[in-house]
Design a protein around this motif. Structure first.
Motif, PDB file in Angstrom:
ATOM      1  N   LEU A  11      -9.887  -2.189   5.121  1.00 43.24           N
ATOM      2  CA  LEU A  11     -10.198  -3.107   4.023  1.00 43.24           C
ATOM      3  C   LEU A  11      -9.019  -4.040   3.748  1.00 43.24           C
ATOM      4  CD1 LEU A  11     -12.138  -4.131   1.858  1.00 43.24           C
ATOM      5  CD2 LEU A  11     -11.188  -2.400   0.317  1.00 43.24           C
ATOM      6  N   ALA A  12      -7.817  -3.487   3.725  1.00 47.48           N
ATOM      7  CA  ALA A  12      -6.632  -4.323   3.494  1.00 47.48           C
ATOM      8  C   ALA A  12      -6.493  -5.393   4.577  1.00 47.48           C
ATOM      9  CB  ALA A  12      -5.380  -3.450   3.437  1.00 47.48           C
TER      10      ALA A  12
ATOM     11  N   THR B 136     -19.701   2.088  -3.701  1.00 46.11           N
ATOM     12  CA  THR B 136     -18.694   2.943  -3.061  1.00 46.11           C
ATOM     13  C   THR B 136     -19.160   4.374  -2.831  1.00 46.11           C
ATOM     14  OG1 THR B 136     -17.762   3.475  -5.209  1.00 46.11           O
ATOM     15  CG2 THR B 136     -16.777   1.625  -4.016  1.00 46.11           C
TER      16      THR B 136
ATOM     17  N   THR C  14     -13.149   3.686  -6.506  1.00 42.49           N
ATOM     18  CA  THR C  14     -12.128   2.654  -6.335  1.00 42.49           C
ATOM     19  C   THR C  14     -12.411   1.489  -7.266  1.00 42.49           C
ATOM     20  OG1 THR C  14     -11.870   3.273  -4.019  1.00 42.49           O
ATOM     21  CG2 THR C  14     -11.045   1.114  -4.652  1.00 42.49           C
TER      22      THR C  14
ATOM     23  N   LEU D 148      -0.913   5.694   1.775  1.00 39.56           N
ATOM     24  CA  LEU D 148      -2.052   5.467   2.667  1.00 39.56           C
ATOM     25  C   LEU D 148      -2.500   6.746   3.360  1.00 39.56           C
ATOM     26  CD1 LEU D 148      -4.001   3.465   4.061  1.00 39.56           C
ATOM     27  CD2 LEU D 148      -2.235   3.143   5.808  1.00 39.56           C
TER      28      LEU D 148
ATOM     29  N   GLY E 277     -13.931   6.409   1.789  1.00 41.37           N
ATOM     30  CA  GLY E 277     -12.552   6.102   1.410  1.00 41.37           C
ATOM     31  C   GLY E 277     -12.427   5.269   0.162  1.00 41.37           C
ATOM     32  N   PHE E 278     -13.555   4.847  -0.398  1.00 43.45           N
ATOM     33  CA  PHE E 278     -13.509   3.987  -1.581  1.00 43.45           C
ATOM     34  C   PHE E 278     -14.240   4.579  -2.772  1.00 43.45           C
ATOM     35  CE2 PHE E 278     -13.401   1.351   2.233  1.00 43.45           C
ATOM     36  CZ  PHE E 278     -12.090   0.923   2.139  1.00 43.45           C
TER      37      PHE E 278
ATOM     38  N   ASP F 230     -10.676   8.262   5.616  1.00 43.00           N
ATOM     39  CA  ASP F 230     -10.470   7.497   4.384  1.00 43.00           C
ATOM     40  C   ASP F 230      -9.281   6.547   4.540  1.00 43.00           C
ATOM     41  OD1 ASP F 230     -12.577   8.904   3.311  1.00 43.00           O
ATOM     42  OD2 ASP F 230     -11.350  10.127   1.963  1.00 43.00           O
ATOM     43  N   SER F 231      -8.199   7.022   5.141  1.00 38.12           N
ATOM     44  CA  SER F 231      -7.016   6.176   5.370  1.00 38.12           C
ATOM     45  C   SER F 231      -7.350   5.025   6.308  1.00 38.12           C
ATOM     46  CB  SER F 231      -5.874   7.011   5.955  1.00 38.12           C
ATOM     47  OG  SER F 231      -5.485   8.017   5.058  1.00 38.12           O
TER      48      SER F 231
ATOM     49  N   GLN G  18     -10.309   3.625   6.711  1.00 34.65           N
ATOM     50  CA  GLN G  18     -11.156   2.676   5.987  1.00 34.65           C
ATOM     51  C   GLN G  18     -10.338   1.844   4.998  1.00 34.65           C
ATOM     52  OE1 GLN G  18     -14.183   5.233   4.306  1.00 34.65           O
ATOM     53  NE2 GLN G  18     -15.477   5.038   6.107  1.00 34.65           N
ATOM     54  N   GLN G  19      -9.409   2.487   4.300  1.00 35.12           N
ATOM     55  CA  GLN G  19      -8.591   1.757   3.332  1.00 35.12           C
ATOM     56  C   GLN G  19      -7.704   0.726   4.025  1.00 35.12           C
ATOM     57  OE1 GLN G  19      -6.722   4.971   1.204  1.00 35.12           O
ATOM     58  NE2 GLN G  19      -8.697   5.660   0.381  1.00 35.12           N
TER      59      GLN G  19
ATOM     60  N   ILE H  15       0.866  -1.182   0.000  1.00 38.07           N
ATOM     61  CA  ILE H  15       0.000   0.000   0.000  1.00 38.07           C
ATOM     62  C   ILE H  15       0.897   1.224   0.000  1.00 38.07           C
ATOM     63  CG2 ILE H  15      -1.802   1.255   1.222  1.00 38.07           C
ATOM     64  CD1 ILE H  15      -2.487  -1.420   2.634  1.00 38.07           C
TER      65      ILE H  15
END
Length: 176
Positions: free
Chosen positions: A70-71, A140, A151, A55, A147-148, A63-64, A66-67, A52
């Motif tokens: 997800l990872a 999204t 995407t 980030l 955050g998506f 947003d960071s 949430q991302q 990533i």
């Protein structure tokens, strides 16, 4: 370690995991189109590393958070993700400690193997577009998953460097 940030990340992960977005995301990974692309990307390997870049600050940016969530959920759900590495020069020492407690390894500098990202020329980027398959990640637009927005999954068919050079040359000839 920042216990408030750790708690914030755990809440974010739980909220995301229980969301309609995440359920739709999991369903999408099971579609024949996407699962075929994942298997092709794996090749003969049983798993792949996730890197990533960019980030941002997980301490202050939803947003960071949430991302990253997800990872982490992907690593938990999919056996084909071996480990996660994160690179972003804005990550603080406290954020780095929280990240590593959650599992990802924080890179202090971009590894040589990723050096091409910094040295990538526009011609190569445009040339590779013909080898790219994009799948929009559905659902999204809800505020929960800001955050998506916009995407997508990006898959690049493996190509040889000589084939990419040929595409680059063709692009330059057409645009020049």
């Amino acid at each position: 370690m920042d216990s408030k940030l750790m708690e914030k990340m755990q809440i974010c992960m739980k909220t995301l995991e229980d969301s309609q977005f995440f359920q739709a995301f999991l369903t999408q990974t099971e579609t024949p189109q996407l699962s075929e692309k994942i298997l092709k990307a794996l090749g003969t390997e049983s798993s792949m590393q996730m890197v990533i870049c960019g980030l941002g600050n997980i301490g202050s940016n939803l947003d960071s958070q949430q991302q990253l969530s997800l990872a982490l959920l992907m690593k938990r759900k999919f056996s084909w993700i071996s480990n996660i590495e994160v690179f972003d020069p804005v990550i603080t020492l406290e954020e780095s400690r929280v990240l590593e407690a959650l599992g990802p390894w924080v890179l202090l500098e971009l590894p040589e193997k990723w050096e091409f990202i910094e040295n990538c020329k526009q011609e190569y980027i445009l040339a590779v577009l013909s080898f790219t398959k994009e799948f929009e990640i559905g659902g999204t637009t809800k505020p929960l998953v800001s955050g998506f927005a916009n995407t997508s999954w990006q898959f690049f068919n493996p190509i040889s460097e000589s084939e990419l050079q040929l595409r680059k040359f063709s692009f330059i000839q057409l645009s020049g």
